[in-house]
Write a protein that holds these residues in place. Structure first.
Motif, PDB file in Angstrom:
ATOM      1  N   TYR A  82      33.145  44.771  51.396  1.00 35.93           N
ATOM      2  CA  TYR A  82      33.141  43.649  50.663  1.00 35.93           C
ATOM      3  C   TYR A  82      34.021  43.615  49.253  1.00 35.93           C
ATOM      4  O   TYR A  82      34.278  42.702  48.344  1.00 35.93           O
ATOM      5  N   ILE A  83      34.642  44.625  48.925  1.00 33.40           N
ATOM      6  CA  ILE A  83      35.325  45.040  47.618  1.00 33.40           C
ATOM      7  C   ILE A  83      36.651  45.493  47.847  1.00 33.40           C
ATOM      8  O   ILE A  83      37.171  46.186  49.274  1.00 33.40           O
ATOM      9  N   GLU A  84      37.628  45.338  46.879  1.00 33.23           N
ATOM     10  CA  GLU A  84      38.960  46.055  46.872  1.00 33.23           C
ATOM     11  C   GLU A  84      39.092  46.769  45.731  1.00 33.23           C
ATOM     12  O   GLU A  84      38.633  46.569  44.628  1.00 33.23           O
ATOM     13  N   ALA A  85      40.251  47.839  45.632  1.00 31.75           N
ATOM     14  CA  ALA A  85      40.569  48.572  44.606  1.00 31.75           C
ATOM     15  C   ALA A  85      40.973  47.599  43.448  1.00 31.75           C
ATOM     16  O   ALA A  85      41.671  46.819  43.706  1.00 31.75           O
ATOM     17  N   GLY A  86      40.504  47.968  42.375  1.00 30.80           N
ATOM     18  CA  GLY A  86      41.005  47.155  41.053  1.00 30.80           C
ATOM     19  C   GLY A  86      40.025  46.157  40.663  1.00 30.80           C
ATOM     20  O   GLY A  86      40.064  45.594  39.490  1.00 30.80           O
ATOM     21  N   GLU A  87      38.955  45.684  41.462  1.00 28.51           N
ATOM     22  CA  GLU A  87      37.886  44.686  41.177  1.00 28.51           C
ATOM     23  C   GLU A  87      36.830  45.545  40.339  1.00 28.51           C
ATOM     24  O   GLU A  87      36.775  46.606  40.317  1.00 28.51           O
TER      25      GLU A  87
END
Length: 387
Positions: A75-80
């Protein structure tokens, strides 16, 4: 014969005398050596040593699952940015066949135990009912009835315990098979949530990847790494020849290769007590906390250099170190100051800190003094005591 010898000697004397006169005349035609001069000036002298390293978060948290399985969703990506408790990923459990079979057999065993306990309980209940009727009529004594009653109660307890064991074995079977069971609700192990707030630095897994739970024997698979990017540190290494010159609390000036024309202030917080051999030299790890970086976003892992300020003297009188001479006998330092046109006298000086180019002069010369600059090709001659 004697006359001839005399003539030859006289001719030789004349030739030698003429050559000497010619040499002296030629020597007088050469231009005299002229020395240039320099004066002292105000300088800010900084003595430092440089360490290479990188910028890393002060605290980086690795999020790991507490159950093994396959990543079903991310549910997430790098930078969030995420908050503590936010959902990061969901895991689909792939049950272990051996554990699943063992749990299923345990259910069957507990079911048999429950049936046996129920049969025994029904028999004890029938006996209890008969004895109670006799007791009510006064046929049997109180002691006999109490013994029958205790046996009945024990049979009932065994039934209750068998029901609890069966329920637990069924829940264990569900957990092994699906990773959760009824009653767990939001604490289901298949949902991986953030344990701290911060920026997502890296998500090394994708949907379909297998992950291993963290336990006492395995650190587990990292699903994501989180960090507070407002708290960054410099992490680098210094050579053993420099480590004796530094100490905790010294100021650092950090330059990042990817960020031009900008410097960051830091403080040296940590010096490793033990060195590590690298490429034939002993290196010591150091760490320094960066200050006031709110206005600039520094990405984790960027290479950087740290200038460790060992000593600093601001706005002091200084001269170039190349102007200083040293008396080999007394080991005193001195310069030669012009007292008239191309006439110089020795002037002893008291020196302070040096950065290899400029050296602080505490005593001996002033701003108006003109100091001899030696010929760069020849260099200063060995001092003989004469001006």
């Amino acid at each position: 014969m004697k006359r001839t010898t005399t003539v030859i000697v006289l001719i030789a004397i004349v030739i030698i005398f003429s050559a000497a006169l010619y040499y002296l005349w030629k020597k007088n035609q050469e231009d005299p050596v002229t020395y240039t001069t320099q004066s002292a000036s105000e300088q800010t002298i900084i003595v430092n040593t440089v360490a290479t390293g990188s910028i890393v978060p002060e605290e980086e948290v690795l999020i790991k699952p507490n159950i093994s399985g396959v990543i079903e969703e991310v549910y997430i990506e790098a930078g969030e940015f995420v908050k503590s408790g936010d959902l990061i990923a969901k895991i689909r459990v792939i049950p272990n066949v051996s554990s699943l079979t063992s749990a299923k057999n345990n259910i069957a065993s507990n079911q048999n135990a429950l049936r046996t306990a129920e049969i025994n309980f029904n028999a004890q209940k029938a006996t209890f009912d008969r004895q109670k009727a006799l007791y009510d009529k006064g046929v049997i004594s109180v002691n006999d009835f109490d013994a029958i009653n205790n046996t009945y109660l024990q049979a009932k307890q065994r039934v209750d315990q068998a029901k609890i064991d069966l329920q637990q074995s069924r829940q264990n079977y569900d957990i092994i098979k699906t990773g959760t069971t009824s009653g767990l609700g939001n604490i289901a192990q298949t949902q991986v949530r953030a344990t701290v707030s911060g920026m997502v630095l890296d998500v090394p897994v994708k949907e379909g990847n297998q992950v291993i739970e963290a336990n006492n024997f395995n650190e587990g698979t990292s699903i994501a790494s989180l960090a507070d990017v407002k708290k960054m540190i410099f992490e680098g290494k210094v050579d053993e020849s420099e480590v004796g010159k530094i100490k905790e609390g010294l100021p650092l000036v950090i330059t990042v290769g990817a960020i031009e024309n900008e410097e960051f202030d830091a403080v040296l917080d940590y010096i490793a007590p033990k060195g590590i051999a690298e490429n034939g030299a002993i290196q010591f790890e150091i760490k320094g906390s960066l200050r006031k970086i709110d206005s600039t976003f520094i990405r984790a892992g960027l290479s950087a250099n740290a200038s460790i300020i060992l000593d600093k003297a601001e706005n002091v009188l200084a001269i170039k170190e190349a102007l200083v001479q040293y008396d080999p006998k007394t080991k005193e330092s001195f310069v030669e100051v012009e007292v008239s046109d191309q006439r110089f006298e020795r002037r002893e000086v008291e020196l302070g800190i040096s950065n290899g180019i400029f050296v602080e002069v505490k005593k001996g010369v002033s701003k108006t003094d003109k100091i001899k600059v030696w010929n760069q090709l020849q260099g200063p001659p060995k001092y003989s005591g004469r001006n």
